[in-house]
Enzyme design. Structure first.
Site, mmCIF file in Angstrom:
data_model
loop_
_atom_site.group_PDB
_atom_site.id
_atom_site.type_symbol
_atom_site.label_atom_id
_atom_site.label_comp_id
_atom_site.label_asym_id
_atom_site.label_seq_id
_atom_site.Cartn_x
_atom_site.Cartn_y
_atom_site.Cartn_z
ATOM 1 N N LYS A 50 -93.016 5.893 94.041
ATOM 2 C CA LYS A 50 -92.288 4.971 93.178
ATOM 3 C C LYS A 50 -92.517 3.583 93.755
ATOM 4 C CE LYS A 50 -87.685 3.761 91.445
ATOM 5 N NZ LYS A 50 -86.252 4.148 91.403
ATOM 6 N N GLU A 87 -87.083 -1.402 91.125
ATOM 7 C CA GLU A 87 -85.770 -1.354 91.782
ATOM 8 C C GLU A 87 -85.875 -1.702 93.257
ATOM 9 O OE1 GLU A 87 -83.427 1.772 88.921
ATOM 10 O OE2 GLU A 87 -84.518 2.630 90.616
ATOM 11 N N ARG A 89 -95.230 7.129 89.664
ATOM 12 C CA ARG A 89 -94.180 6.945 88.671
ATOM 13 C C ARG A 89 -94.353 5.645 87.898
ATOM 14 N NH1 ARG A 89 -88.224 7.899 90.424
ATOM 15 N NH2 ARG A 89 -88.065 8.213 88.177
ATOM 16 N N ARG A 129 -87.257 -4.779 79.001
ATOM 17 C CA ARG A 129 -87.319 -3.632 79.901
ATOM 18 C C ARG A 129 -87.935 -2.408 79.222
ATOM 19 N NH1 ARG A 129 -82.235 -0.868 83.187
ATOM 20 N NH2 ARG A 129 -83.209 1.159 83.535
ATOM 21 N N LYS A 144 -91.399 8.625 82.089
ATOM 22 C CA LYS A 144 -90.125 9.108 81.570
ATOM 23 C C LYS A 144 -90.250 9.425 80.083
ATOM 24 C CE LYS A 144 -86.917 7.069 84.850
ATOM 25 N NZ LYS A 144 -85.618 6.396 85.041
ATOM 26 N N ASP A 161 -84.201 4.643 80.256
ATOM 27 C CA ASP A 161 -83.791 5.323 81.493
ATOM 28 C C ASP A 161 -82.898 6.515 81.183
ATOM 29 O OD1 ASP A 161 -83.366 5.992 84.120
ATOM 30 O OD2 ASP A 161 -82.036 4.320 84.570
ATOM 31 N N GLU A 197 -91.626 13.063 82.413
ATOM 32 C CA GLU A 197 -90.524 13.167 83.364
ATOM 33 C C GLU A 197 -89.193 13.297 82.632
ATOM 34 O OE1 GLU A 197 -88.129 10.020 86.161
ATOM 35 O OE2 GLU A 197 -90.317 10.011 86.340
ATOM 36 N N GLU A 203 -76.337 12.579 84.026
ATOM 37 C CA GLU A 203 -75.871 11.251 84.440
ATOM 38 C C GLU A 203 -75.245 10.478 83.292
ATOM 39 O OE1 GLU A 203 -77.616 7.182 86.545
ATOM 40 O OE2 GLU A 203 -78.975 8.795 85.972
#
Length: 230
Positions: A64, A68, A101, A118, A142, A147, A169, A175
């Site tokens: 990754k 972040e 990733r 984003r 993803k 997200d 992914e 969550e």
């Protein structure tokens, strides 16, 4: 790590290791992690050689980067292909792969800046690099462009990169569906993503065919998962 690999091996599972892109600096004593630096290139090669001495069936590295606040090739004005390929070259002689990733975005994004989005960050970063990754690099994308939200479209990267290996992914957790406090069956949502028609090669170009490698005749594909702990 060899002991962990031994446990996985009992179940026919190859062991992979998540690595820090800045490892040459943090544990290698090198002043840079620039993927085009000769010392960095040699460090990754030596690390791969040592790893396979202890784990002959080692699967490869998961990375990754540039997301972040994680280190990555952008620090050195390099792109993701240049970052991933230095690891891929180190693993190539042993049959290892790099899982890179695609969750990249500016986590300090000013929402008032309308030139930034984003949701399109992964596409903007990776689409121009299609065909530049080595054949033992797999992009981990993803299922959606944001997200793991409850409802979001399928990532536009599926169907957009015919010359690059990809895996889809999923988040095997709740969550965003009650913080794991409520029962929620997620499989229908995953199936919906896989059954999405990208129309990349006409009707019937399902995202599932992208990630299993059949749509673009790629040599590596599949599904992966992440688990978010609370």
């Amino acid at each position: 790590m060899a002991r962990f690999a031994g446990v996985f091996r009992e179940y026919g599972v190859r062991f992979f290791l998540s690595v820090n892109f800045a490892a040459p600096m943090e544990i290698g004593g090198i002043s840079t992690a620039d993927p085009l630096d000769v010392d960095v290139i040699n460090w990754w090669k030596e690390t791969a050689t040592k790893t396979y001495k202890h784990i002959p069936d080692f699967g490869g590295f998961i990375v990754k980067a540039d997301s972040e606040n994680r280190p990555g090739p952008f620090t050195y004005n390099r792109d993701h292909a240049e970052g991933a390929n230095v690891l891929a070259k180190a693993l190539k002689p042993y049959g290892g792969i790099v899982i890179w990733r695609c969750f990249v975005y500016d986590c300090k994004l000013d929402w008032r800046d309308k030139t930034k989005d984003r949701a399109k960050a992964a596409y903007d970063n990776f689409k121009p690099l299609d065909g530049k990754f080595m054949d033992n690099v797999v992009l981990q994308v993803k299922n959606g462009p944001v997200d793991f939200q409850i409802r979001e479209p399928v990532s536009t990267l599926f169907g957009a990169m015919e010359n690059t290996n990809q895996v889809m992914e999923f988040q095997i957790a709740q969550e965003y569906t009650g913080q794991q406090k409520h029962l929620c069956y997620l499989v229908p949502m995953w199936k919906e993503s896989l059954d999405f028609d990208t129309y990349a090669n006409g009707k019937g170009s399902f995202a599932g065919k992208v990630v299993d490698g059949t749509l673009f005749d790629r040599n590596i594909g599949g599904i992966c998962s992440v688990k978010h702990w609370r």
